[in-house]
Design a protein around this motif. Structure first.
Motif, PDB file in Angstrom:
ATOM      1  N   VAL A  81       0.836  -1.199   0.000  1.00 60.66           N
ATOM      2  CA  VAL A  81       0.000   0.000   0.000  1.00 60.66           C
ATOM      3  C   VAL A  81       0.871   1.248   0.000  1.00 60.66           C
ATOM      4  O   VAL A  81       0.670   2.181  -0.784  1.00 60.66           O
ATOM      5  N   ASN A  84       2.583   2.530  -3.096  1.00 61.38           N
ATOM      6  CA  ASN A  84       1.731   3.164  -4.094  1.00 61.38           C
ATOM      7  C   ASN A  84       1.447   4.634  -3.808  1.00 61.38           C
ATOM      8  O   ASN A  84       0.688   5.265  -4.539  1.00 61.38           O
ATOM      9  N   PHE A  95      -2.803   7.962  -3.809  1.00 64.29           N
ATOM     10  CA  PHE A  95      -2.514   6.563  -4.082  1.00 64.29           C
ATOM     11  C   PHE A  95      -2.575   6.274  -5.578  1.00 64.29           C
ATOM     12  O   PHE A  95      -3.539   6.640  -6.253  1.00 64.29           O
ATOM     13  N   ALA A 113      -9.724   0.218  -3.072  1.00 64.80           N
ATOM     14  CA  ALA A 113      -8.742  -0.031  -2.023  1.00 64.80           C
ATOM     15  C   ALA A 113      -9.177   0.629  -0.716  1.00 64.80           C
ATOM     16  O   ALA A 113      -8.988   0.074   0.371  1.00 64.80           O
ATOM     17  N   VAL A 118      -7.939   0.482   3.249  1.00 69.75           N
ATOM     18  CA  VAL A 118      -7.000   1.600   3.210  1.00 69.75           C
ATOM     19  C   VAL A 118      -7.601   2.833   3.876  1.00 69.75           C
ATOM     20  O   VAL A 118      -6.897   3.610   4.527  1.00 69.75           O
ATOM     21  N   LEU A 446      -2.254  -2.185  -5.570  1.00 68.61           N
ATOM     22  CA  LEU A 446      -2.927  -1.530  -4.456  1.00 68.61           C
ATOM     23  C   LEU A 446      -4.161  -2.279  -3.981  1.00 68.61           C
ATOM     24  O   LEU A 446      -4.306  -2.602  -2.808  1.00 68.61           O
ATOM     25  N   TRP A 447      -5.106  -2.567  -4.901  1.00 72.84           N
ATOM     26  CA  TRP A 447      -6.347  -3.162  -4.418  1.00 72.84           C
ATOM     27  C   TRP A 447      -6.195  -4.644  -4.086  1.00 72.84           C
ATOM     28  O   TRP A 447      -7.014  -5.186  -3.336  1.00 72.84           O
ATOM     29  N   ALA A 450      -4.914  -4.337  -0.550  1.00 74.24           N
ATOM     30  CA  ALA A 450      -6.043  -3.894   0.281  1.00 74.24           C
ATOM     31  C   ALA A 450      -7.004  -5.041   0.578  1.00 74.24           C
ATOM     32  O   ALA A 450      -7.624  -5.081   1.642  1.00 74.24           O
TER      33      ALA A 450
END
Length: 463
Positions: A81, A84, A95, A113, A118, A446-447, A450
Motif C-alpha cells: 500500500v 503506491n 494513491f 482499495a 485503506v 494496491l487493491w 487492500a
C-alpha cells in the motif's frame, strides 16, 4: 459487523455482515491442492515458505492467534500500500494503482482499495486522493480523444487528441468514456468519513456529489428502464470482458450490474451526506427514494430467468446472461438482493483452488479481463457469499490472496530492451489467469494488497 467500510450502508439498508467464528489460528486452509499452513503456501503450480518472503517494516500489528505467514502477509500488504503513495508536482500525495502505473490517477482503484481497508489505516492520504480525483475529472470534463465522443449521450464532447495516450500524458487519467464507473468514489468517501469523523468533510462530498450527478452521471441515465449506462466497474472498454466486435459505444451504452449497484450505493451515500451536512430532511428522502427506485430496476432488469444475476443489458435491451463476480457481490453486499434471492445468486458459481472466475461462464474471448481471477474481486465475492449463505470463507479467501504473492508468476509477453523483468515475488499481484492459475500483472498492486487488509479486518485481527 466488522467490515466497517459498509457501516453507513448497514444503517440505511439493513445489510448484516459476517460474524467472527471460533478458530484456532488465522489463517490455515487445507483443501488440496491449495494448502496454507502456518509458515508456507503450496498449490498445483508451486510453493513458497515464510523464509523466502520479504519482511518489510511496519507499525501496525495483528492481534490474536495468527500464524507467522499471516503476520508476514500483513506486513507485506502494508508495504505494498505504501509503495503506491505518489507525490505529484504540486505536492499532493495520493494513491496510485500499482507500482507499474506510476503517477496515473485511477479513481476506481484507490476507491476500491479505500473500502477494503485503506480508508481505515491511511485516512489522510485517502482524503487527499479522493479530492484529487474530483479535480482531475472536473478539469478534463468531456474532452476526449478521437472516437471516444459517444454522440448518443447528450454531453459537451470535445475531441482534443488523436489517441488516448495523449490524454493520459497531460491529465494523468483517461477520457471519460473509459471511466464511466467514476461514481465509485462516493462509496469510498462515505466509508472514509464514517470511519473517521475527525476528517469528515460532508459538505465537500455532498456538493461534489451533486455536481457530478448533474454533469457526469445524469446524461447516462435511461428513464425507460431506470438504469444507468456505462462500463462494468474496472472492465476497460473493448477488452476481453466484452463480446467480440463491440465498439466503444457498445461498451458504454450497455447497463452493467456492478456499475448500477454502485449508483445505488452512491445514492445511499448522498442521503447520508444530506443528513450529516444538515440539509433539509426532504433532500435526504429524495435520495433514498431514488435509490429505492433504482434497486427495483436492477432487480427487474438485471436478473436471469433462473434468479441468478446477469452481467449487463446491452444497448439494444438484450440481457447478457453470464454471471459476473463483482455484480453478484455488490448486489448482496449493498442489499440490492437479500434472503433467498441472495442465496440463489451464489448457487453454482464456481470456486477453485486457483481463484474465482470473473464470469460464469466465461465470455467467448481470451484475455485477463475475462478468463481470469482478480484477488480483490474474489474478496468482495466471498464476503458477499458469507452474507448470503452464512459460510465462513475467510481462510479460503486468505489462501487465495497468499498464492497471489507468487507460487508461479507468469512473465510478461514483452520485456523492453535493456530492462530486466522484476517478478515482484513476495508482493500482492494484480491477477491470475485461468485455467492455468499463473500469477500475472503488476506486483505491489494496491487493491490486491487492500483485499488482504479487508480479510484481516473482517477476521477481527486488528484493533
Amino acid at each position: 459487523m466488522n467490515y466497517q467500510g459498509l457501516m453507513g450502508l448497514v444503517l440505511m439498508a439493513g445489510v448484516s455482515g459476517c460474524v467472527a467464528m471460533e478458530h484456532p489460528a488465522r489463517f490455515i486452509y487445507e483443501q488440496e491442492p491449495l494448502v496454507m499452513t502456518a509458515d508456507a503456501l503450496r498449490d498445483a503450480n508451486g510453493a513458497f515458505t515464510l523464509a523466502q518472503l520479504p519482511q518489510p517494516r511496519c507499525q501496525v500489528k495483528l492481534k490474536g492467534e495468527v500464524t507467522p505467514l499471516t503476520e508476514r502477509m500483513w506486513a507485506i500488504a502494508l508495504d505494498d500500500v505504501e509503495r503506491n503513495l505518489v507525490t505529484n508536482e504540486a505536492g499532493v500525495v495520493y494513491f496510485g494503482a500499482g507500482t507499474r502505473y506510476g503517477d496515473r490517477v485511477y479513481t476506481r482503484d484507490l476507491s476500491i482499495a479505500g473500502v477494503l481497508g485503506v480508508n481505515q489505516l491511511y485516512p489522510k492520504q485517502m482524503l487527499s486522493s479522493l479530492k484529487l480525483t474530483r479535480e482531475v475529472r472536473r478539469g478534463l470534463g468531456y474532452r476526449v480523444s478521437a472516437g471516444h465522443d459517444i454522440r448518443e449521450i447528450d454531453a459537451p464532447w470535445e475531441v482534443i487528441a488523436e489517441i488516448d495516450r495523449e490524454i493520459m500524458l497531460k491529465y494523468k487519467t483517461n477520457s471519460y468514456t473509459r471511466r464511466t464507473d467514476d461514481v465509485v468514489w462516493l462509496w469510498a468517501a462515505d466509508d472514509l468519513f464514517t470511519l473517521h469523523p475527525e476528517i469528515a468533510d460532508w459538505k465537500w462530498m455532498l456538493e461534489n456529489g451533486e455536481e457530478f450527478f448533474k454533469v457526469f452521471y445524469e446524461p447516462w441515465f435511461d428513464a425507460k428502464d431506470g438504469l444507468y449506462r456505462g462500463q462494468a466497474l474496472y472492465h476497460d472498454i473493448q477488452h476481453s470482458c466484452y463480446p467480440k466486435g463491440y465498439s466503444k459505444a457498445d461498451c458504454v451504452l450497455l447497463k452493467a450490474l456492478s456499475t448500477n449497484c454502485l449508483y445505488y450505493r452512491a445514492m445511499l451515500a448522498m442521503a447520508n451526506a444530506c443528513e450529516k451536512a444538515g440539509r433539509p430532511a426532504a433532500e435526504k428522502q429524495a435520495w433514498l427514494e431514488r435509490a429505492a427506485t433504482l434497486k427495483l430496476a436492477i432487480q427487474t432488469e438485471l436478473t436471469n430467468p433462473d434468479g441468478t444475476t446477469a452481467y449487463f443489458k446491452d444497448r439494444h435491451g438484450v440481457l447478457m446472461p453470464n454471471r459476473p463476480i463483482l455484480g453478484t457481490a455488490f448486489a448482496v453486499l449493498f442489499g440490492v438482493i437479500e434472503g433467498d434471492a441472495a442465496k440463489v445468486a451464489y448457487e453454482g458459481y464456481p470456486t477453485t483452488d486457483k481463484g474465482i472466475p470473473l464470469f460464469f461462464p466465461f465470455l467467448d474471448n481470451k484475455g485477463d479481463h475475462n478468463q481470469a481471477s482478480w484477488p480483490f474481486c474474489s474478496t468482495f465475492f466471498l464476503h458477499g457469499k458469507t452474507i448470503a449463505t452464512g459460510e465462513d470463507t475467510l481462510d479460503y479467501n486468505a489462501a487465495l490472496l497468499a498464492r497471489s504473492l507468487g507460487t508461479a508468476i507468469k512473465p510478461p509477453k514483452k520485456i523492453p530492451a535493456g530492462e530486466e523483468w522484476d517478478a515482484g515475488f513476495g508482493s500482492f499481484h494484480e491477477k491470475i489467469s485461468l485455467p492455468d492459475g499463473l500469477i500475472g500483472g503488476s506486483g505491489h498492486q494496491l487493491w490486491s494488497a487492500a483485499a488482504y487488509l479487508d480479510v484481516c479486518i473482517r477476521a477481527e485481527l486488528i484493533e
